[in-house]
Design a protein around this motif. Sequence first.
Motif, PDB file in Angstrom:
ATOM      1  N   ASP A 447      41.562  34.858  47.342  1.00  0.00           N
ATOM      2  CA  ASP A 447      41.624  35.825  47.764  1.00  0.00           C
ATOM      3  C   ASP A 447      40.965  37.578  48.093  1.00  0.00           C
ATOM      4  N   VAL A 448      41.041  38.126  49.117  1.00  0.00           N
ATOM      5  CA  VAL A 448      40.379  39.083  49.333  1.00  0.00           C
ATOM      6  C   VAL A 448      40.988  40.539  48.897  1.00  0.00           C
ATOM      7  N   ALA A 484      44.728  38.937  44.029  1.00  0.00           N
ATOM      8  CA  ALA A 484      45.177  38.345  42.719  1.00  0.00           C
ATOM      9  C   ALA A 484      43.487  38.493  41.645  1.00  0.00           C
ATOM     10  N   GLN A 485      43.349  38.065  40.758  1.00  0.00           N
ATOM     11  CA  GLN A 485      42.625  37.801  39.227  1.00  0.00           C
ATOM     12  C   GLN A 485      42.282  39.802  39.648  1.00  0.00           C
ATOM     13  N   ASP A 539      42.764  49.546  42.232  1.00  0.00           N
ATOM     14  CA  ASP A 539      42.652  47.938  41.760  1.00  0.00           C
ATOM     15  C   ASP A 539      41.652  48.106  42.238  1.00  0.00           C
ATOM     16  N   ALA A 540      41.309  46.516  41.020  1.00  0.00           N
ATOM     17  CA  ALA A 540      39.186  46.674  40.441  1.00  0.00           C
ATOM     18  C   ALA A 540      38.743  46.184  41.704  1.00  0.00           C
ATOM     19  N   GLY A 541      39.413  45.756  43.437  1.00  0.00           N
ATOM     20  CA  GLY A 541      38.247  44.825  44.336  1.00  0.00           C
ATOM     21  C   GLY A 541      37.362  45.946  44.641  1.00  0.00           C
ATOM     22  N   VAL A 542      36.446  45.043  45.966  1.00  0.00           N
ATOM     23  CA  VAL A 542      35.801  45.732  46.540  1.00  0.00           C
ATOM     24  C   VAL A 542      35.421  45.782  48.359  1.00  0.00           C
TER      25      VAL A 542
END
Length: 817
Positions: A447-448, A484-485, A539-542
Amino acid sequence: MVSSMRRDPEVGRLLLSLLFLAAWEAGSGQVHYSVPEEAKHGTFVGRISQDLGLELTELVPRLFRVASKDRGDLLEVNLQNGILFVNSRIDREELCGRSAECSIHLEVIVERPLQVFHVEVEVKDINDNPPIFPMAVKTIRFPESKLLDSRFPLEGATDADIGVNALLSYKLSSSEFFFLDIQTNDEVSQSLSLVLRKSLDREETALVNLLLVATDGGKPELTGTVQLLINVLDVNDNEPTFDQSVYKVQLLENTSNGTLVIKLNSSDADEGSNSETVYSFSSDVPSTIKTKFKIDPSTGEIRTKGQLDYEESKSYEIQVIAYDKGTPSMTGHCKISVKIVDINDNTPAVSITSLSLPILEDAPLGTVIALIMVSDRDSGVNGQVTCLLTPHVPFKLVSTFKNYYSLVLNGALDRESVSDYAVVVTARDGGSPSLSATASVSVEVADVNDNAPAFAQPEYTVFVKENNPPGCHIFTVSARDSDAQENALVSYSLVERRVGERALSSYVSVHAESGKVYALQPLDHEELELLQFQVSARDAGVPPLGSNVTLQVFVLDENDNAPALLPPGTSRGGGTVSELVVRSVGSGHVVAKVRAVDADSGYNAWLSYELQPAEGGAHSPFRVGLYTGEISTTRALVEADAPRQRLLVLVKDHGEPALAATATVLLSLVDSGQAPKASSRASSAAASAKAALEDVNVYLIIAICAVSSLLVLTLGLYSALRCWAPPTEGACGPGKPMLVCSSTAGSWSYSQQRRQRVCSGEGPPKTDLMAFSPSLPQGPGSAEERQQPSESEHVGKVSLLIFSVNSRIVLFPLFSF
């Protein structure tokens, strides 16, 4: 004796083969090196990093490594200088046997990005193996009655080397009775025979000792010897003879056990037992032949004994001896050359290595995912393998070298649609019928962070009762992220802004993980009717992605404010009303009025007035209007009525529970002669009150006009912008705006609904309506007074200004007096 060998054709054919090999290597496009076998440890092979176009500084960061499908410890690369060198002993004969071509195939793998190079290192033969005879001493029984030029076949020596190093020449020690004859059957096969040149006489020579020397063509030459002990026999004069010295047979490798290979038939000129023949394999026959074939001693039939395998051995040469039963026994010899014919009996093998998994869903096209190698032990067409891939997958196979493929990305990936692929690689050979093998690899899509958190709706409406306890939970927002995650881990926060002079965070807070919204302090409907703010979900993505949702918190009114009495102009106290009443007034005359307001709204602000019973149960000549607060006479006043009347008026709202306040009304009954003086005082008080009210009205009218002008200007600009915007189909639709009317029956405003059509320049119609009405007291007049103009006071009029802001219908009251 030195045999004469025809080496010139052999040398020519060898040079032609080497020339063909060099041409093939030049056209392959791969890196080729050569190294002699038995080279010492550290022997230089080639500058592999330079030849592959790689810099020395990137070997270690890109995880440069060398893999070999044969033996990985023979060659090694020095990562400091990029030199390929010999790491351990290389024995060509052990590595390739007697194959004419021998090379070590290396896979050079570097990562970041993943690249694969194929390097072939040819192992050159050196003359390190001497010729070897099957045995060191061979005993030959040779009858004395043998005729001149009689032949005894000899098993030649073998040399594990190839090419010139394996070209053998033979020399027999000098003898007056025998000489060595060499016959070339084909390119590599030679037949040796011991030929009788002089008749034997056992009585003179019973034993002949000879030495046969084999010399190879290497530099330096290596030799092997066998001692020939020839026992001269007597008696039996004729040996069994075959019609051919060499028999050639072809067999399929799938020939079943017990299949007849050949039936030998020998003849013996002797008679009786001397002509009876027994067949057997020569004592020189290798054990591998004895495990694959068997011979019938009586009939001479040779049959298969074990399973034949072309990939194990392509041919067999069987030496057969025929013994007669004479005394001494005589023998005849022949050779059976068995050639094995290949069939398609081996399925292809598929090997998947160097997996770059999982693969990011935003990986570019052409990204290498895995390396695939296929092989087939069959030869010719049976060993030609083609590869196919599972259809309808975003991948493809790219051939990088013979029987080597790369699995690369051929289409866009979306983890939210398909999170993993079961890719099946099918390898099929060219045999008839063809054989196939499959290998599967599960390609997981990583996932990205390409999806922002999404709320179920853009805004929410929340109703909260005022005077809530601090920290109470008023609502829960929830956003869903398709990733995800950590990319789907949503946190919530307030979009900070100012609410009046205070920060939004002083009113509400939101739990970062659960999305629960809490009121941090008691809310007051009279101070704040609507609290509108936004909650952000990240979200906690980058980099992180986010979205906002709007919350409209309406503070519902509670009956927490008791009615407040308004002081009259002739007040003697906060809750006391004093008036002079002429005794001559008739029934129904209004003598005073109690004024009160309630800071609440709706039913909680709807006031009613009630006259408390007089002390002692006396009947009072006055009454109070239930909703107006007006005190009027119930009958004509008489002299018997007390000159001072003290009335208690109870003012109650309609809340649950109801709250109340008590007003005291002091009425002084005077005769008509005293009326002018009292009237003068009353008129003076009324005039001063009216002047004060007019001053207030002037300022109020100026303020309302200014606000109205600003609103009209705003509406004009808004309408112009809406007209410039392109029309949207379905912009108009039925709505349910609220028509708010002001009731003169007390201090309570009620609402009625009326269906109308509301048009908006964008999107579907919205039916929200907000009405703002100030909590101002009514004028001193009443409904009854409006019916009697002579007794009425100044009454204010209210009109409503309706406009649309952000697709909402907003009503503002405009007051005039």
